[in-house]
Design a protein around this motif. Structure first.
Motif, PDB file in Angstrom:
ATOM      1  N   ALA A 131     -56.222  16.255  -3.172  1.00  0.00           N
ATOM      2  CA  ALA A 131     -55.358  15.913  -3.722  1.00  0.00           C
ATOM      3  C   ALA A 131     -54.614  16.820  -1.425  1.00  0.00           C
ATOM      4  CB  ALA A 131     -54.031  17.473  -3.507  1.00  0.00           C
ATOM      5  N   VAL A 132     -53.095  15.530  -1.260  1.00  0.00           N
ATOM      6  CA  VAL A 132     -52.529  15.515   0.203  1.00  0.00           C
ATOM      7  C   VAL A 132     -51.821  15.410  -0.300  1.00  0.00           C
ATOM      8  CG1 VAL A 132     -52.193  13.662   1.589  1.00  0.00           C
ATOM      9  CG2 VAL A 132     -54.834  14.239   1.055  1.00  0.00           C
ATOM     10  N   THR A 133     -50.047  16.141   0.917  1.00  0.00           N
ATOM     11  CA  THR A 133     -49.325  16.265   0.506  1.00  0.00           C
ATOM     12  C   THR A 133     -48.045  15.562   1.533  1.00  0.00           C
ATOM     13  OG1 THR A 133     -49.049  18.515  -1.255  1.00  0.00           O
ATOM     14  CG2 THR A 133     -47.246  17.820   0.298  1.00  0.00           C
ATOM     15  N   ALA A 134     -47.520  14.626   1.262  1.00  0.00           N
ATOM     16  CA  ALA A 134     -46.433  14.132   2.717  1.00  0.00           C
ATOM     17  C   ALA A 134     -45.556  14.250   2.190  1.00  0.00           C
ATOM     18  CB  ALA A 134     -47.184  12.650   2.706  1.00  0.00           C
ATOM     19  N   GLN A 135     -44.457  13.979   3.267  1.00  0.00           N
ATOM     20  CA  GLN A 135     -42.721  14.667   3.211  1.00  0.00           C
ATOM     21  C   GLN A 135     -42.262  12.898   3.149  1.00  0.00           C
ATOM     22  OE1 GLN A 135     -40.638  17.051   6.068  1.00  0.00           O
ATOM     23  NE2 GLN A 135     -43.090  17.848   6.907  1.00  0.00           N
ATOM     24  N   ASN A 136     -40.984  12.912   2.761  1.00  0.00           N
ATOM     25  CA  ASN A 136     -40.827  11.637   2.497  1.00  0.00           C
ATOM     26  C   ASN A 136     -40.020  11.210   3.842  1.00  0.00           C
ATOM     27  OD1 ASN A 136     -39.397   9.340   0.924  1.00  0.00           O
ATOM     28  ND2 ASN A 136     -37.179  10.787   0.693  1.00  0.00           N
ATOM     29  N   GLY A 137     -39.938   9.681   3.730  1.00  0.00           N
ATOM     30  CA  GLY A 137     -40.028   9.501   5.392  1.00  0.00           C
ATOM     31  C   GLY A 137     -40.829   9.185   6.335  1.00  0.00           C
TER      32      GLY A 137
ATOM     33  N   ILE B  31     -50.526   5.913   4.820  1.00  0.00           N
ATOM     34  CA  ILE B  31     -49.466   5.223   4.479  1.00  0.00           C
ATOM     35  C   ILE B  31     -48.354   5.328   5.102  1.00  0.00           C
ATOM     36  CG2 ILE B  31     -48.031   4.805   2.471  1.00  0.00           C
ATOM     37  CD1 ILE B  31     -50.007   5.560   0.296  1.00  0.00           C
ATOM     38  N   ASP B  32     -47.455   4.437   5.343  1.00  0.00           N
ATOM     39  CA  ASP B  32     -46.438   4.739   6.574  1.00  0.00           C
ATOM     40  C   ASP B  32     -45.101   4.546   5.696  1.00  0.00           C
ATOM     41  OD1 ASP B  32     -47.672   4.630   9.160  1.00  0.00           O
ATOM     42  OD2 ASP B  32     -47.738   2.325   9.347  1.00  0.00           O
ATOM     43  N   ASN B  33     -44.034   5.417   6.361  1.00  0.00           N
ATOM     44  CA  ASN B  33     -42.569   5.329   5.704  1.00  0.00           C
ATOM     45  C   ASN B  33     -42.575   5.283   4.088  1.00  0.00           C
ATOM     46  OD1 ASN B  33     -41.494   4.437   8.607  1.00  0.00           O
ATOM     47  ND2 ASN B  33     -41.806   2.564   7.425  1.00  0.00           N
ATOM     48  N   VAL B  34     -43.624   6.540   3.642  1.00  0.00           N
ATOM     49  CA  VAL B  34     -43.869   6.944   2.694  1.00  0.00           C
ATOM     50  C   VAL B  34     -42.640   7.333   1.331  1.00  0.00           C
ATOM     51  CG1 VAL B  34     -44.829   9.622   2.644  1.00  0.00           C
ATOM     52  CG2 VAL B  34     -45.600   8.401   1.087  1.00  0.00           C
TER      53      VAL B  34
ATOM     54  N   GLN C  51     -54.868  12.895  -5.658  1.00  0.00           N
ATOM     55  CA  GLN C  51     -53.767  12.803  -5.677  1.00  0.00           C
ATOM     56  C   GLN C  51     -52.584  13.065  -4.853  1.00  0.00           C
ATOM     57  OE1 GLN C  51     -52.881  12.479  -8.861  1.00  0.00           O
ATOM     58  NE2 GLN C  51     -50.907  12.232  -9.124  1.00  0.00           N
ATOM     59  N   LEU C  52     -51.484  11.834  -4.712  1.00  0.00           N
ATOM     60  CA  LEU C  52     -50.693  12.632  -3.251  1.00  0.00           C
ATOM     61  C   LEU C  52     -49.732  13.030  -4.356  1.00  0.00           C
ATOM     62  CD1 LEU C  52     -49.012  10.948  -0.886  1.00  0.00           C
ATOM     63  CD2 LEU C  52     -49.138   9.227  -1.666  1.00  0.00           C
ATOM     64  N   HIS C  53     -49.062  13.979  -3.148  1.00  0.00           N
ATOM     65  CA  HIS C  53     -47.860  14.755  -3.574  1.00  0.00           C
ATOM     66  C   HIS C  53     -46.909  14.058  -1.899  1.00  0.00           C
ATOM     67  CE1 HIS C  53     -49.659  16.978  -7.261  1.00  0.00           C
ATOM     68  NE2 HIS C  53     -50.373  16.890  -5.767  1.00  0.00           N
ATOM     69  N   VAL C  54     -45.792  13.648  -3.032  1.00  0.00           N
ATOM     70  CA  VAL C  54     -44.442  13.346  -1.415  1.00  0.00           C
ATOM     71  C   VAL C  54     -42.894  14.452  -1.794  1.00  0.00           C
ATOM     72  CG1 VAL C  54     -42.785  12.377  -1.368  1.00  0.00           C
ATOM     73  CG2 VAL C  54     -45.281  10.937  -1.992  1.00  0.00           C
ATOM     74  N   THR C  55     -42.892  15.088  -0.681  1.00  0.00           N
ATOM     75  CA  THR C  55     -41.864  16.290  -0.870  1.00  0.00           C
ATOM     76  C   THR C  55     -41.279  15.848  -0.483  1.00  0.00           C
ATOM     77  OG1 THR C  55     -42.715  17.678   1.163  1.00  0.00           O
ATOM     78  CG2 THR C  55     -44.002  17.940  -1.030  1.00  0.00           C
ATOM     79  N   ASP C  56     -39.526  16.263  -0.119  1.00  0.00           N
ATOM     80  CA  ASP C  56     -38.805  16.431   0.818  1.00  0.00           C
ATOM     81  C   ASP C  56     -39.077  16.641   1.916  1.00  0.00           C
ATOM     82  OD1 ASP C  56     -37.624  15.425  -1.756  1.00  0.00           O
ATOM     83  OD2 ASP C  56     -36.478  17.572  -1.716  1.00  0.00           O
ATOM     84  N   PHE C  57     -38.257  15.826   2.798  1.00  0.00           N
ATOM     85  CA  PHE C  57     -38.245  15.000   4.927  1.00  0.00           C
ATOM     86  C   PHE C  57     -37.412  16.543   4.853  1.00  0.00           C
ATOM     87  CE2 PHE C  57     -36.667  14.106   8.547  1.00  0.00           C
ATOM     88  CZ  PHE C  57     -37.654  14.179   9.333  1.00  0.00           C
ATOM     89  N   THR C  58     -38.028  17.747   5.886  1.00  0.00           N
ATOM     90  CA  THR C  58     -37.654  19.343   5.529  1.00  0.00           C
ATOM     91  C   THR C  58     -38.308  19.114   7.587  1.00  0.00           C
ATOM     92  OG1 THR C  58     -39.979  20.459   5.043  1.00  0.00           O
ATOM     93  CG2 THR C  58     -37.931  20.468   3.315  1.00  0.00           C
ATOM     94  N   ASP C  59     -38.843  18.407   8.386  1.00  0.00           N
ATOM     95  CA  ASP C  59     -39.467  18.854   9.629  1.00  0.00           C
ATOM     96  C   ASP C  59     -38.533  18.243  10.468  1.00  0.00           C
ATOM     97  OD1 ASP C  59     -42.092  19.475   8.725  1.00  0.00           O
ATOM     98  OD2 ASP C  59     -42.551  17.402   9.834  1.00  0.00           O
ATOM     99  N   LYS C  60     -38.047  19.351  10.968  1.00  0.00           N
ATOM    100  CA  LYS C  60     -36.737  19.446  12.121  1.00  0.00           C
ATOM    101  C   LYS C  60     -37.197  19.555  14.070  1.00  0.00           C
ATOM    102  CE  LYS C  60     -32.947  21.203   8.911  1.00  0.00           C
ATOM    103  NZ  LYS C  60     -32.000  22.450   9.500  1.00  0.00           N
TER     104      LYS C  60
END
Length: 364
Positions: A27-33, A100-103, A131-140
């Protein structure tokens, strides 16, 4: 450390055995955008080392549709993946990692890799899928505060770190309305981490104290920001001296024996050290406070004279003066006696002669 050791052990096994084998996380997790990176290394029988090949990534668990990436013909990728997918390494180096860019949330799901050797006989689907999981964009972004002194130019730095080397973010500033942004930008890389930096130049003023300064990071579909409340330091100003009856004057009159209270106050940041001085001697002092009372329980004639209040912080000094006038005991009575004598004198000088003259006139 354990995962890396396992990876190296798997690599050694695969090379020695010449088997079809791959290493990729479950599994891999990425942030939206942002970007998603699926690490992948693959192996195959050694007799195929010199054979040309193509690599294909599928957005599915076991079927061959849809295609997420095709190294031989990128146009075969599904429409939603067009111009957004690529390999981060080289297939010849056994690196099949997918980026994958701009996920987006629509990209979530299983992905597996397939290699086709162009001899037309050798190919392999590497399972299980990741399995790719996409979460909300939280980085600031991060703002590094700098000491701000009124009237002194200063640089404020905003930094945003990412491991995505595809679509670059933009860093912008939202400043107080009367302070147009003037910033320089740079990008550095250390390992897999890209650091985007923006340095804002501004000259803070007293009116900026308590206002907000915002750094914003923007991608094509998402953005985030970090806000800093400005703390503007300044030297002592608007020093004021008042008596206990709220009178603001350069002179304070107190009767002998009475209580005297005089307040010295100032505006400054950080808070000033205040000191009362009389005849060159320090009477009392306070640290890190913008107010200081001068109190005399029973005023004597020796207390009369000039008093100086000195306010000082690391950015400057402010001073103010007040004169204490002591009204001596008995002085009021003395003045009443003098006034009575004057009245009597006037009467004696002006009235008595008139009376005498009137009496002389009657005798004639």
């Amino acid at each position: 450390m354990i995962g890396r050791s396992f990876f190296l052990f798997s690599l050694l096994q695969a090379v020695m055995s010449g088997r079809w084998r791959a290493w990729n996380p479950r599994a891999v997790t990425a942030q939206n955008g942002l970007c998603a990176r699926i690490p992948c290394n693959y192996w195959y029988p050694s007799y195929l080392n010199s054979q040309p090949r193509i690599g294909i990534w599928y957005n599915s668990g076991s079927h061959k549709d849809p295609v997420a990436f095709h190294s031989g013909d990128p146009s075969l990728a599904a429409t939603k993946f067009q111009h957004r997918t690529r390999l981060s390494g080289d297939l010849k180096d056994n690196d099949c990692s997918l980026v994958i860019d701009n996920v987006t949330q629509e990209d979530a799901g299983p992905y597996f890799f397939r290699v086709d050797f162009l001899d037309g006989q050798n190919y392999y689907n590497y399972q299980p899928a990741t399995q790719l999981h996409v979460t909300d964009f939280t980085d600031k972004p991060t703002i590094f505060p700098a000491e701000m002194v009124a009237g002194r130019p200063v640089n404020v730095t905003c930094v945003f770190n990412t491991t995505c080397d595809g679509t670059a973010p933009t860093l912008t500033w939202v400043t107080p309305a009367d302070e147009p942004p003037s910033a320089s930008h740079s990008v550095t890389q250390q390992g897999d981490t890209l650091t985007y930096t923006s340095v804002l130049s501004l000259t803070p003023a007293l009116k900026h104290h308590g206002q907000n300064l915002t750094c914003k990071v923007t991608y094509p579909t998402v953005s985030s920001e970090q806000t800093l409340t400005l703390t503007v330091e300044y030297a002592p100003r608007n020093l004021s001296i008042t008596s206990h009856d709220d009178a603001n004057s350069s002179r304070v009159i107190v009767k002998e024996g009475n209580f005297a209270a005089i307040l010295c106050s100032v505006q400054s940041f950080p808070a000033s050290n205040l000191t009362w001085i009389h005849l060159g001697a320090t009477l009392n002092t306070t640290g890190s406070s913008n107010e200081l009372w001068l109190k005399i329980l029973q005023v004597t004639r020796q207390d009369a004279g000039d008093y100086e209040c000195v306010a000082e912080n690391e950015h400057g000094t402010g001073k103010g003066n007040v004169t204490l006038i002591v009204e001596l005991r008995g002085s009021e009575r003395s003045w009443k006696c003098i006034a009575a004598l004057i009245v009597l004198a006037v009467i004696f000088i002006c009235v008595v002669p008139v009376i005498v003259w009137a009496a002389c006139c009657r005798n004639e």
